[in-house]
Design a protein around this motif. Structure first.
Motif, PDB file in Angstrom:
ATOM      1  N   TYR A   1       6.352  -5.374 -10.165  1.00 35.98           N
ATOM      2  CA  TYR A   1       7.403  -4.300  -9.498  1.00 35.98           C
ATOM      3  C   TYR A   1       6.436  -2.778 -10.969  1.00 35.98           C
ATOM      4  CZ  TYR A   1      10.909  -1.525  -8.625  1.00 35.98           C
ATOM      5  OH  TYR A   1      11.960  -0.708  -7.856  1.00 35.98           O
ATOM      6  N   SER A   2       6.625  -3.097 -12.208  1.00 40.24           N
ATOM      7  CA  SER A   2       5.690  -2.326 -12.885  1.00 40.24           C
ATOM      8  C   SER A   2       3.780  -3.030 -13.456  1.00 40.24           C
ATOM      9  CB  SER A   2       6.578  -2.296 -14.194  1.00 40.24           C
ATOM     10  OG  SER A   2       6.950  -3.225 -15.001  1.00 40.24           O
TER      11      SER A   2
ATOM     12  N   PRO B   1      16.637   3.456  -7.102  1.00 35.92           N
ATOM     13  CA  PRO B   1      15.839   4.721  -7.814  1.00 35.92           C
ATOM     14  C   PRO B   1      14.610   4.332  -8.017  1.00 35.92           C
ATOM     15  CG  PRO B   1      18.607   4.657  -7.699  1.00 35.92           C
ATOM     16  CD  PRO B   1      18.161   2.678  -7.287  1.00 35.92           C
ATOM     17  N   VAL B   2      14.855   3.514  -9.482  1.00 32.29           N
ATOM     18  CA  VAL B   2      13.449   3.493  -9.919  1.00 32.29           C
ATOM     19  C   VAL B   2      12.222   2.311  -9.097  1.00 32.29           C
ATOM     20  CG1 VAL B   2      12.265   3.264 -12.351  1.00 32.29           C
ATOM     21  CG2 VAL B   2      14.836   3.911 -12.205  1.00 32.29           C
ATOM     22  N   LYS B   3      10.779   3.108  -8.823  1.00 35.06           N
ATOM     23  CA  LYS B   3      10.475   2.559  -7.611  1.00 35.06           C
ATOM     24  C   LYS B   3       8.907   2.289  -8.451  1.00 35.06           C
ATOM     25  CE  LYS B   3      11.958   6.176  -4.377  1.00 35.06           C
ATOM     26  NZ  LYS B   3      13.317   4.666  -3.941  1.00 35.06           N
ATOM     27  N   PRO B   4       8.339   1.138  -7.476  1.00 35.85           N
ATOM     28  CA  PRO B   4       6.968   0.481  -8.300  1.00 35.85           C
ATOM     29  C   PRO B   4       6.142   2.049  -7.610  1.00 35.85           C
ATOM     30  CG  PRO B   4       7.693  -0.141  -6.540  1.00 35.85           C
ATOM     31  CD  PRO B   4       9.094   0.330  -6.824  1.00 35.85           C
ATOM     32  N   ARG B   5       5.186   2.002  -8.234  1.00 35.26           N
ATOM     33  CA  ARG B   5       3.898   2.705  -7.870  1.00 35.26           C
ATOM     34  C   ARG B   5       2.527   1.906  -6.556  1.00 35.26           C
ATOM     35  NH1 ARG B   5       3.250   6.271 -13.286  1.00 35.26           N
ATOM     36  NH2 ARG B   5       4.931   7.556 -13.438  1.00 35.26           N
TER      37      ARG B   5
ATOM     38  N   THR C   1       1.015  -2.108   0.061  1.00 31.80           N
ATOM     39  CA  THR C   1      -0.420   0.086  -0.107  1.00 31.80           C
ATOM     40  C   THR C   1       0.769   1.115   0.241  1.00 31.80           C
ATOM     41  OG1 THR C   1      -0.073  -0.636   2.591  1.00 31.80           O
ATOM     42  CG2 THR C   1      -1.901  -1.193   1.013  1.00 31.80           C
ATOM     43  N   ASP C   2       2.318   1.204   0.641  1.00 32.55           N
ATOM     44  CA  ASP C   2       3.105   2.316   0.540  1.00 32.55           C
ATOM     45  C   ASP C   2       4.658   1.906   0.922  1.00 32.55           C
ATOM     46  OD1 ASP C   2       3.246   2.946   3.590  1.00 32.55           O
ATOM     47  OD2 ASP C   2       1.287   3.239   3.372  1.00 32.55           O
TER      48      ASP C   2
END
Length: 337
Positions: free
Chosen positions: A114-115, A50-54, A7-8
């Motif tokens: 992830y994505s 650095p590249v984060k999922p949403r 969720t976060d």
């Protein structure tokens, strides 16, 4: 259906009841039997990279199950097929990387858990072209870790071009490392297992490691150099310090294969003089392709590899993460549905 949901990045993962997804064009609906917990899932849940999922999203990319429904246009898979949902959820199929056999470098790829939503759920949808059939001789429990830990380390040994009688140092003998040392042995290498947990080093010895080193109590660089140095060092521990140790363990002409991804934007400082004068090579190795995963399954079906797992239920997700981070899990957690 029951699913793990991030969720976060600052909260515990939740078990939620969410709708069963409907497969779209070119997709299949898979009912999970087993799904592994990769350290990448933990990094994803914590937003470590650095590249984060949403958020919110469903993690997981070691999912094994049977196809229950086909989306429109699917002709290459059938209802009832047992398949693996791996990290590479899809790629464009037409770029230079995809056409050249390096689909895992495609800049348009989607990544399971992830994505796009992943496999830590009772059902998951996936691109039909990117799920890999699982041979009958491979159990779903074993197939789950092989779908990431296996194919990732198989690829690392492959790109390192390990030759018979070369010395291979495996830094981090856990979910990935216990398979990496087996692939190194299959390639003909002499294997040194490096870890900070005696239980994992005992496992490495049982799996055929020629030497083991506890990096908590012994300087692994000095110990490996006393053995003649490593032709290949595979960095699998999510610790920037272990990458430096792996590099410094190399003999002349050695190859460092970087696989693990420590939290944050960790860097590796290379001594240029030493790298050039001693002919050392640094290689970045990402997860393997669909063909690589098929090879991994073939090797396991032939009895060439052994997978060490601990079974858990999905609602034990947060405790399982704690156990992985504390080093209490020897190799891989696999959730059973």
């Amino acid at each position: 259906m029951k699913a793990v949901v991030v969720t976060d990045f600052n909260s515990a993962l939740e078990i939620q009841d969410v709708p069963v997804p409907t497969p779209g064009h070119g997709q299949v609906l898979v009912r999970m039997e087993s799904s592994g917990l990769c350290h990448t899932d933990i990094h994803a849940a914590h937003g470590d990279w650095p590249v984060k999922p949403r958020p919110p999203f469903i993690p997981g990319h070691e999912g094994i199950g049977h196809i229950e429904a086909l989306g429109a246009g699917v002709t290459t898979r059938s209802v009832g097929d047992r398949v693996a949902i791996a990290w590479l959820g899809s790629a464009c199929g037409c770029c230079r990387h995809c056409m050249g056999g390096w689909e895992t470098l495609c800049e348009s790829q989607e990544n399971s858990g992830y994505s796009i939503n992943g496999a830590l759920a009772e059902y998951a949808v996936a691109a039909a072209a990117y799920v890999t059939p699982v041979p009958d001789a491979v159990s779903s429990t074993d197939a789950a870790p092989l779908s990431c830990a296996g194919v990732t380390t198989y690829k690392a040994i492959k790109v390192a071009r390990v030759a018979p009688a070369e010395t291979v140092a495996i830094f981090g003998v856990g979910g990935l490392g216990h398979l990496a040392l087996q692939y190194a042995r299959i390639a003909g290498g002499f294997v040194i297992g490096v870890d900070i947990e005696d239980t994992k080093l005992a496992m490495a010895t049982e799996l055929g490691a020629d030497h083991v080193i506890n990096a908590r109590t012994t300087d692994p660089v000095a110990a490996i150099q006393e053995l003649g140095g490593a032709d290949v060092a595979v960095a699998l521990a999510a610790s920037a310090a272990s990458f430096d140790q792996a590099y410094r363990s190399l003999r002349r002409g050695g190859r460092l294969v970087c696989v693990a991804l420590p939290a944050g934007n960790a860097t590796l400082n290379l001594p240029i003089f030493d790298t050039v004068l001693n002919g050392k090579t640094v290689i970045g190795s990402i997860v393997g392709t669909r063909n690589d995963l098929a090879d991994v399954f073939k090797l396991h079906a032939a009895g060439r590899t052994k997978v060490i797992t601990v079974d858990r239920k999905l609602d034990e997700i947060n405790q399982s993460i704690e156990d992985v981070l504390s080093g209490a899990i020897p190799a891989r957690v696999v959730f059973q549905f």
